[in-house]
Design a protein around this motif. Structure first.
Motif, short mmCIF file in Angstrom:
data_model
loop_
_atom_site.label_atom_id
_atom_site.label_comp_id
_atom_site.label_asym_id
_atom_site.label_seq_id
_atom_site.Cartn_x
_atom_site.Cartn_y
_atom_site.Cartn_z
N GLU A 101 0.76 1.88 -6.48
CA GLU A 101 -0.56 2.43 -6.77
C GLU A 101 -1.55 1.27 -6.83
N PRO A 102 -2.86 1.55 -6.81
CA PRO A 102 -3.85 0.48 -6.88
C PRO A 102 -3.70 -0.42 -8.12
N ASP A 103 -3.16 0.15 -9.22
CA ASP A 103 -2.99 -0.65 -10.44
C ASP A 103 -1.66 -1.40 -10.46
N GLY A 104 -0.90 -1.31 -9.36
CA GLY A 104 0.34 -2.05 -9.27
C GLY A 104 1.58 -1.30 -9.74
N THR A 105 1.43 -0.10 -10.24
CA THR A 105 2.58 0.67 -10.67
C THR A 105 3.23 1.34 -9.46
N ARG A 163 4.71 3.94 -6.80
CA ARG A 163 4.44 5.32 -6.41
C ARG A 163 5.77 6.07 -6.42
N GLN A 179 0.81 -1.21 0.00
CA GLN A 179 0.00 0.00 0.00
C GLN A 179 0.85 1.27 0.00
#
Length: 228
Positions: free
Chosen positions: A73-77, A79, A69
């Motif tokens: 990012e939520p899409d797996g990329t 941060r 987390q």
């Protein structure tokens, strides 16, 4: 520049020990602490942190979930502005530490790490290096790979399609745990050139750092535990 460090561990005694070591350094300050992953996420909403020392096994939310987390990012990329995470592991027991690397962690630290190595690791990661000793991270990944199955079908060479022939060559050497200096010597390149290649490789493949390159190479079937 002061390095702001966050300690995340459910054992207060360990946090106290790390705090005593790090607060003695003029360029490091403890900016936050948490007793588990869930609390770490709450604290990070307001705390300014550069590097996180993250335990793996904790109540409520473990270090793997928290790292995912924090770093992805939520899409797996990745941060881009996320603090760097160093996983605290007992090595022999924390098989899930490999999953933390996949989740975006920048490397490992043993819980009994000598003070000088702890400080050097934090400075190195903060300075942009994924691991203090690439061979150490590779050796640990080899150990965990023996008990962890592949999470997906190996993709083989197509995983490296965005790379040039030279970049593929450098990528495989990075995945084997070689440092920039070792790669430069083997390929007869300057370290500056190797560093440029590594930067381009990470950008093209959407990887956060060298550790993620090792993980990708393992999952793509390009390297195996105990060998290349």
């Amino acid at each position: 520049m002061t390095i702001r460090v966050m300690l995340v561990d459910d054992q207060e005694l360990l946090r106290t020990g790390f705090r005593m070591v790090l607060q003695s350094q003029g360029d490091i300050e403890i900016s936050a602490e948490a007793g588990d992953g869930a609390q770490a996420l709450e604290v990070l909403r307001t705390a300014e942190v550069d590097v996180i020392l993250m335990d793996v096994r904790m109540p409520r939310m473990d270090g793997v979930q928290a790292t995912r987390q924090i770093c992805l990012e939520p899409d797996g990329t990745p941060r881009p502005d996320a603090p760097k995470v160093l996983i605290l592991t007992t090595f022999d027991l924390d098989e899930y530490a490999f999953a933390a690397l996949k989740a975006g962690a920048s490397g490992f630290l043993l819980k009994d790490v000598p003070p000088t190595e702890l400080v050097a690791a934090i400075r190195s990661v903060h300075g942009g290096d994924a691991v203090v000793a690439p061979t150490t991270t590779r050796r640990m990944i080899d150990r965990f790979a023996e008990v962890l199955p592949l999470t997906q079908t190996p993709t083989g060479p197509p995983a490296l399609e965005p790379l040039t022939e030279r970049e593929r060559e450098v990528f495989l050497l990075v995945a084997q745990g070689l440092s920039n200096g070792e790669i430069a010597g083997g390929l007869r390149l300057s370290e500056a050139t190797v560093k440029t290649h590594v930067g381009r490789i990470l950008a093209k493949l959407g990887l956060r750092d060298r550790v993620q390159a090792v993980v990708l190479a393992y999952e793509a079937g390009l390297i195996r535990a105990g060998g290349s």
